[in-house]
Design a protein around this motif. Sequence first.
Motif, mmCIF file in Angstrom:
data_model
loop_
_atom_site.group_PDB
_atom_site.id
_atom_site.type_symbol
_atom_site.label_atom_id
_atom_site.label_comp_id
_atom_site.label_asym_id
_atom_site.label_seq_id
_atom_site.Cartn_x
_atom_site.Cartn_y
_atom_site.Cartn_z
ATOM 1 N N UNK A 196 -34.795 -0.550 -55.756
ATOM 2 C CA UNK A 196 -35.141 -1.807 -55.095
ATOM 3 C C UNK A 196 -35.155 -2.956 -56.103
ATOM 4 N N UNK A 197 -35.728 -2.696 -57.289
ATOM 5 C CA UNK A 197 -35.786 -3.724 -58.322
ATOM 6 C C UNK A 197 -34.385 -4.088 -58.821
ATOM 7 N N UNK A 228 -38.110 -15.709 -52.324
ATOM 8 C CA UNK A 228 -39.534 -15.420 -52.133
ATOM 9 C C UNK A 228 -39.688 -14.266 -51.149
ATOM 10 N N UNK A 229 -40.430 -13.237 -51.525
ATOM 11 C CA UNK A 229 -40.568 -12.074 -50.652
ATOM 12 C C UNK A 229 -41.432 -12.362 -49.437
ATOM 13 N N UNK A 230 -41.171 -11.616 -48.369
ATOM 14 C CA UNK A 230 -42.019 -11.700 -47.196
ATOM 15 C C UNK A 230 -43.172 -10.726 -47.322
ATOM 16 N N UNK A 242 -48.660 2.485 -49.813
ATOM 17 C CA UNK A 242 -48.432 2.990 -51.166
ATOM 18 C C UNK A 242 -47.781 1.953 -52.083
ATOM 19 N N UNK A 243 -47.774 0.688 -51.655
ATOM 20 C CA UNK A 243 -47.257 -0.405 -52.495
ATOM 21 C C UNK A 243 -48.312 -1.500 -52.542
ATOM 22 N N UNK A 244 -48.974 -1.612 -53.712
ATOM 23 C CA UNK A 244 -50.042 -2.596 -53.879
ATOM 24 C C UNK A 244 -49.532 -3.830 -54.621
ATOM 25 N N UNK A 245 -50.170 -4.937 -54.402
ATOM 26 C CA UNK A 245 -49.755 -6.189 -55.043
ATOM 27 C C UNK A 245 -49.841 -6.115 -56.560
ATOM 28 N N UNK A 263 -43.626 -3.101 -59.023
ATOM 29 C CA UNK A 263 -42.503 -3.123 -58.081
ATOM 30 C C UNK A 263 -42.835 -3.795 -56.745
ATOM 31 N N UNK A 264 -44.032 -4.390 -56.623
ATOM 32 C CA UNK A 264 -44.413 -4.991 -55.339
ATOM 33 C C UNK A 264 -43.419 -6.073 -54.909
ATOM 34 N N UNK A 265 -43.136 -7.037 -55.788
ATOM 35 C CA UNK A 265 -42.250 -8.144 -55.413
ATOM 36 C C UNK A 265 -40.824 -7.691 -55.084
#
Length: 298
Positions: free
Chosen positions: A196-197, A207-209, A215-218, A222-224
Motif C-alpha cells: 500500500x505504501x 489527502x487520505x479519507x 487493525x490500523x491505528x493512526x 502505514x496509516x496514511x
Amino acid sequence: KVGDVLQIEVNYYKDGKFQIIADKITVRGKDDRLDVPVANITPPDGSVMIKLNDFVDFGRKLNVSKASKENAARHMAAVAYGQYMQVKTNVTDDEIQKAVKEIDESQKIIRYPIMNGISKDKFSPNGSLTRAQAAMIISRIDLGKDPVGEFSSFSDVDQEMWYADAVGYMEKNNYISGYKDGTFKPNKKISRAEFAALVSRYLNLGVPGDIAFRDVKESDWYYNPIAQIVSGGYMNGKSKNKFDPDKAITRAEALSVLVKVANRTPDTEFLDKYSVNPFKDVNKNHWAYYQILEGTGK
C-alpha cells in the motif's frame, strides 16, 4: 439533375448476412418511385465482420495513456484501419481478417503482461510477491519497459541481480524505502501495508479519507498510505473492519491493484468471447479472474 445516371450502393447487415444493394439509376422527377434490386454480389462472411466489429469496439476503448507515443499511434492506426474496413464497399474476408490481426497485435502491446504466471498453466493467485518483484513491476509500469543503468545504495542489492536496476530506479524516484540498517530485503515477502505504501507513494496520492479498520491505528507508520490507497479505490481491506497490514499480499491481490495503477480496465464481455485462460488454478469463479486475465495480457 434529371437524366443523370448514378451508381448507388448500400451495405447493410440483416438476418446474420451482409447484403449489398447496388444499381445504376437515372435521376427522374421528384414524384417518380424507383425500386432498386439486391445485386448478385457475394457478401463477406458475417462472422468475420462481427469479429472485426468486436475488435474495433474493444480497441477504441483501450486506454493508451501508459503506452509510448509510437505504440499508441500504432494502435490508433490499427483501429482506424479496422473502421475503414467496416464501411468499405465490397470488402473481402482477407481484408477483414487483416484488420482484425492488426488490432490484435497492437492491443497485445498495449495490454502487455504486468505479471506472468509461475508457469505456463499456473498463476498461483494465493502465492506471495517479494519486494524485488514489486519494485520490478512498478518500474516497468512507469517506464513502459525494464529499467537499465540504475544503481541502488542498499547494501543487500547486488548490481548483478535481475532486480538491481528496478530497485535503483525506484529508490532514485523515492518510490521505495529500505530498512534502518541500510538494507532493502529484496527477497522478503512484501506485506499488504508495504505494498500500500509503495503504490501510494508511486501514485502520489493526496489527502487520505477516513478508514475504520480496527487493525490500523493512526499511530502506525502505514496509516496514511493505507488510508490513501483505500479511499482512492485501489485496494480494499480483508473485511469491513480488517485490513491485515502485516500479512503478505497475494499475487491476485497485488495484480488487481496493479491493473488499476496501469489504467487498465478488464473488458469482461470481450474477454469472455476471445480470451483463452491458460491457468488451471484460476477459474471463472475466482474473485480476481478478469483482473488476472487483464494483468497477464490474456
